[in-house]
Each structure stands twice: as structure tokens, then as C-alpha cells.
Design a protein around this motif. Structure first.
Motif, PDB file in Angstrom:
ATOM      1  N   GLY A   1     -33.963   7.711   7.587  1.00 33.19           N
ATOM      2  CA  GLY A   1     -34.245   7.038   8.848  1.00 33.19           C
ATOM      3  C   GLY A   1     -35.300   5.952   8.758  1.00 33.19           C
ATOM      4  N   ILE A   2     -35.392   5.290   7.601  1.00 37.90           N
ATOM      5  CA  ILE A   2     -36.407   4.252   7.402  1.00 37.90           C
ATOM      6  C   ILE A   2     -35.767   2.884   7.598  1.00 37.90           C
ATOM      7  N   ASN A   3     -36.374   2.072   8.399  1.00 35.51           N
ATOM      8  CA  ASN A   3     -35.896   0.707   8.614  1.00 35.51           C
ATOM      9  C   ASN A   3     -36.481  -0.184   7.527  1.00 35.51           C
ATOM     10  N   THR A   4     -35.717  -0.389   6.471  1.00 38.86           N
ATOM     11  CA  THR A   4     -36.234  -1.136   5.326  1.00 38.86           C
ATOM     12  C   THR A   4     -35.161  -2.041   4.745  1.00 38.86           C
ATOM     13  N   THR A   5     -35.575  -3.202   4.260  1.00 37.32           N
ATOM     14  CA  THR A   5     -34.668  -4.116   3.563  1.00 37.32           C
ATOM     15  C   THR A   5     -34.947  -4.124   2.058  1.00 37.32           C
ATOM     16  N   ILE A   6     -35.806  -3.235   1.592  1.00 36.13           N
ATOM     17  CA  ILE A   6     -36.185  -3.227   0.179  1.00 36.13           C
ATOM     18  C   ILE A   6     -34.986  -3.027  -0.750  1.00 36.13           C
ATOM     19  N   PRO A   7     -34.059  -2.094  -0.456  1.00 38.39           N
ATOM     20  CA  PRO A   7     -32.895  -1.971  -1.349  1.00 38.39           C
ATOM     21  C   PRO A   7     -32.127  -3.279  -1.482  1.00 38.39           C
ATOM     22  N   LEU A   8     -31.904  -3.963  -0.372  1.00 37.34           N
ATOM     23  CA  LEU A   8     -31.197  -5.244  -0.396  1.00 37.34           C
ATOM     24  C   LEU A   8     -31.957  -6.288  -1.207  1.00 37.34           C
ATOM     25  N   GLN A   9     -33.278  -6.335  -1.029  1.00 37.43           N
ATOM     26  CA  GLN A   9     -34.084  -7.318  -1.751  1.00 37.43           C
ATOM     27  C   GLN A   9     -34.072  -7.051  -3.262  1.00 37.43           C
ATOM     28  N   LEU A  10     -34.170  -5.787  -3.653  1.00 36.42           N
ATOM     29  CA  LEU A  10     -34.149  -5.453  -5.075  1.00 36.42           C
ATOM     30  C   LEU A  10     -32.799  -5.777  -5.698  1.00 36.42           C
ATOM     31  N   ARG A  11     -31.728  -5.495  -4.967  1.00 44.05           N
ATOM     32  CA  ARG A  11     -30.381  -5.810  -5.468  1.00 44.05           C
ATOM     33  C   ARG A  11     -30.216  -7.315  -5.649  1.00 44.05           C
ATOM     34  N   ALA A  12     -30.704  -8.102  -4.680  1.00 51.49           N
ATOM     35  CA  ALA A  12     -30.598  -9.557  -4.773  1.00 51.49           C
ATOM     36  C   ALA A  12     -31.397 -10.099  -5.957  1.00 51.49           C
ATOM     37  N   LEU A  13     -32.609  -9.563  -6.158  1.00 50.11           N
ATOM     38  CA  LEU A  13     -33.432  -9.990  -7.287  1.00 50.11           C
ATOM     39  C   LEU A  13     -32.737  -9.711  -8.621  1.00 50.11           C
ATOM     40  N   ALA A  14     -32.193  -8.510  -8.750  1.00 46.04           N
ATOM     41  CA  ALA A  14     -31.543  -8.130 -10.003  1.00 46.04           C
ATOM     42  C   ALA A  14     -30.275  -8.943 -10.238  1.00 46.04           C
ATOM     43  N   THR A  15     -29.493  -9.147  -9.192  1.00 45.32           N
ATOM     44  CA  THR A  15     -28.258  -9.921  -9.335  1.00 45.32           C
ATOM     45  C   THR A  15     -28.566 -11.348  -9.772  1.00 45.32           C
ATOM     46  N   ASP A  16     -29.546 -11.972  -9.124  1.00 50.59           N
ATOM     47  CA  ASP A  16     -29.939 -13.334  -9.501  1.00 50.59           C
ATOM     48  C   ASP A  16     -30.520 -13.371 -10.915  1.00 50.59           C
ATOM     49  N   GLY A  17     -31.305 -12.339 -11.260  1.00 52.36           N
ATOM     50  CA  GLY A  17     -31.895 -12.282 -12.583  1.00 52.36           C
ATOM     51  C   GLY A  17     -30.839 -12.177 -13.677  1.00 52.36           C
ATOM     52  N   PHE A  18     -29.834 -11.340 -13.453  1.00 50.56           N
ATOM     53  CA  PHE A  18     -28.763 -11.207 -14.438  1.00 50.56           C
ATOM     54  C   PHE A  18     -27.967 -12.505 -14.561  1.00 50.56           C
ATOM     55  N   LYS A  19     -27.733 -13.169 -13.440  1.00 52.52           N
ATOM     56  CA  LYS A  19     -27.037 -14.461 -13.504  1.00 52.52           C
ATOM     57  C   LYS A  19     -27.840 -15.462 -14.315  1.00 52.52           C
ATOM     58  N   PHE A  20     -29.156 -15.482 -14.097  1.00 51.93           N
ATOM     59  CA  PHE A  20     -30.017 -16.392 -14.856  1.00 51.93           C
ATOM     60  C   PHE A  20     -29.916 -16.118 -16.349  1.00 51.93           C
ATOM     61  N   MET A  21     -29.815 -14.839 -16.705  1.00 54.20           N
ATOM     62  CA  MET A  21     -29.735 -14.467 -18.117  1.00 54.20           C
ATOM     63  C   MET A  21     -28.322 -14.585 -18.677  1.00 54.20           C
ATOM     64  N   LEU A  22     -27.391 -15.107 -17.858  1.00 54.21           N
ATOM     65  CA  LEU A  22     -26.029 -15.426 -18.287  1.00 54.21           C
ATOM     66  C   LEU A  22     -25.077 -14.238 -18.327  1.00 54.21           C
ATOM     67  N   TYR A  23     -25.360 -13.203 -17.545  1.00 61.26           N
ATOM     68  CA  TYR A  23     -24.381 -12.139 -17.351  1.00 61.26           C
ATOM     69  C   TYR A  23     -23.458 -12.524 -16.198  1.00 61.26           C
ATOM     70  N   ALA A  24     -22.370 -11.789 -16.078  1.00 59.81           N
ATOM     71  CA  ALA A  24     -21.475 -11.931 -14.932  1.00 59.81           C
ATOM     72  C   ALA A  24     -21.624 -10.658 -14.097  1.00 59.81           C
ATOM     73  N   PRO A  25     -22.615 -10.609 -13.188  1.00 56.82           N
ATOM     74  CA  PRO A  25     -22.895  -9.359 -12.480  1.00 56.82           C
ATOM     75  C   PRO A  25     -22.053  -9.182 -11.219  1.00 56.82           C
ATOM     76  N   SER A  26     -21.743  -7.939 -10.939  1.00 59.60           N
ATOM     77  CA  SER A  26     -21.177  -7.536  -9.656  1.00 59.60           C
ATOM     78  C   SER A  26     -22.136  -6.524  -9.058  1.00 59.60           C
ATOM     79  N   SER A  27     -22.304  -6.563  -7.726  1.00 67.03           N
ATOM     80  CA  SER A  27     -23.268  -5.660  -7.096  1.00 67.03           C
ATOM     81  C   SER A  27     -22.569  -4.737  -6.107  1.00 67.03           C
ATOM     82  N   PHE A  28     -23.162  -3.551  -5.940  1.00 68.52           N
ATOM     83  CA  PHE A  28     -22.539  -2.502  -5.142  1.00 68.52           C
ATOM     84  C   PHE A  28     -23.604  -1.742  -4.359  1.00 68.52           C
TER      85      PHE A  28
END
Length: 254
Positions: free
Chosen positions: A49-76
Motif C-alpha cells: 500500500g505504498i504510493n511510490t514511483t521508485i520501481p518505475l524509476q529504477l526500471r527506466a534507469l536500468a533500461t536506459d543504461g543497458f541501451k547505452f551499453m549496447l544491449y537490446a533490453p526488454s522490460s517487464f
């Protein structure tokens, strides 16, 4: 893992950075290098019951980071982050990121799926290693970059890094004890979500500035405001850029 306010829940030569930048400019050269990014938001928003966007922010950071490192990431996340989805993709993941509950459960070291409900299955290191072991051998197919943004999976007794062919050893900044193109980032003990977001924000900032993953880890430790209750940890090659390149199987990770 714990929310910050509510108890509950990082040797490759510098030349590779230039090669990675050139490959990025050239187009989808790294499309064959699969990355998977998972965040368990339901455990916080619905179950706790916590109103938080932290999971979304962490997923976005990791997805962008993997793209920068030249992976082809999919997120779930939510109903698309299931144990079945993880296990269907993990045999060929070169990059892997998960934000969830992690622990040494009765079934072994692992983390919980999301699946959109509060009845969450556990994905274990044993399940992963079974899928990444080369047929007829005990050699584990190595991933390049694995980040377990969870409690406990970065501890010295955790078997989670070895499930991806990453030994719990480190190279130094001068290349001594070279571990190959491999890097694991995790947390020791209980981790707090605000701390994790702060640390990983700075970690990815330094990665995108051209620093090696080990150096990015050390710089993030100095720069990121944290409570002092969260302890990040890493194994692998200090100077590795994270750019995916073929990695020999690990024969000593089981």
C-alpha cells in the motif's frame, strides 16, 4: 528490501569504450545481446500500500543504461514480470536487472516475481544455473552484466552471481585478477528503496560518462546521498565498460 520510510523491502581496455561508441553510432550492432529488466511494483503499490514511483524509476534507469551499453533490453513489470517469463529469457540473457524482494528462501537464494498479485513465486539461483549450464558439462554460460537490486543477493554467501557465471572475485583498477567481461552489482543485508534509487542514479550517471563499472560503483558510493543502512556490493572486472562481448563459460561457479 525496505522502503526508505516504511519498513518492509557493480578489465576491459579503454579502447572498448571507443569501439562501443562507434558501434552505437553504426546502428543495431548489438541486437543479438539480449537484456532483461524486471521491477516488482505490485509488492509495494498493492501489497504494501505504498504510493511510490521508485520501481518505475529504477526500471527506466536500468533500461536506459543497458541501451547505452549496447544491449537490446526488454522490460517487464506487474503481470508481465512472472517467474515463467524470467525463466524463458534467462538462458540467453547477456544483461540482467531485477528490482524485487531477494533473500535466501527455503528453496534457495532468489527473488520474487511480480505477476500483478501478492502471491508471488520465487525464482531461484538453482533454476537459473540449470538453464545456463552448457549441455553435458558443469560450465555455466556467463552473462556480462547482472544487477540484483534486492536485499541479500549481493552477500558473500549468495549463489546468485554464480548462476550467471560470475565468480565472487574482483579485479583491481590496474587489471590484476582480471575476471573477464563480467560484472555483478547487488546489496548486502536489508536494502532501502530510496537508497537504492539514489545509488543507482549516480551509478548509471558515471557509466554513461564513460567510466568503467567498478569505478562507477566507487564514484557512486562517494556521490550518492544514502541513509547508511544500505550496503551495495560488486564482483567482476573493475575496468569493464559493460559493452556486451562474448564471454567464456565459467567453470568454477557451481
Amino acid at each position: 528490501m525496505r522502503h526508505r520510510r516504511t519498513p518492509g523491502w557493480q578489465r576491459i581496455l579503454p579502447l572498448l569504450l571507443a569501439l562501443g561508441a562507434a558501434a552505437a553510432a553504426a546502428g543495431p550492432a548489438a541486437a543479438a545481446y539480449q537484456g532483461s529488466v524486471y521491477d516488482n511494483k505490485t509488492a509495494f503499490t498493492t501489497c504494501a500500500g505504498i504510493n511510490t514511483t521508485i520501481p518505475l524509476q529504477l526500471r527506466a534507469l536500468a533500461t536506459d543504461g543497458f541501451k547505452f551499453m549496447l544491449y537490446a533490453p526488454s522490460s517487464f513489470e506487474a503481470t508481465t514480470f512472472t517467474a515463467a517469463k524470467v525463466l524463458s529469457r534467462v538462458p540467453v540473457d547477456a544483461g540482467f536487472y531485477v528490482f524485487s524482494h531477494g533473500d535466501h528462501y527455503t528453496t534457495g537464494w532468489g527473488f520474487r516475481e511480480d505477476n500483478g498479485s501478492c502471491a508471488q513465486k520465487i525464482v531461484t539461483a538453482d533454476q537459473i544455473v540449470a538453464l545456463r549450464t552448457l549441455p553435458g558439462t558443469t560450465a555455466v554460460r556467463s552473462a556480462n552484466v547482472v544487477i540484483a537490486s534486492t536485499c541479500h543477493l549481493g552477500e558473500s554467501t549468495s549463489t546468485f552471481p554464480g548462476a550467471f557465471g560470475i565468480e565472487k572475485a574482483r579485479s583491481t583498477s590496474d587489471g590484476t585478477n582480471y575476471q573477464g567481461p563480467r560484472f555483478f552489482l547487488g546489496y548486502v543485508g536489508t536494502a532501502w528503496t530510496n537508497d537504492m534509487l539514489s545509488f543507482e542514479t549516480w551509478f548509471w550517471k558515471y557509466v554513461k560518462s564513460g567510466h568503467g563499472l567498478g569505478e562507477s560503483f566507487q564514484l557512486a558510493l562517494r556521490s550518492a546521498p544514502m541513509s547508511g543502512l544500505t550496503v551495495p556490493n560488486w564482483w567482476g572486472t573493475y575496468t569493464y565498460s559493460g559493452v556486451p562481448i562474448p564471454s567464456l563459460p565459467c567453470t568454477r561457479c557451481r
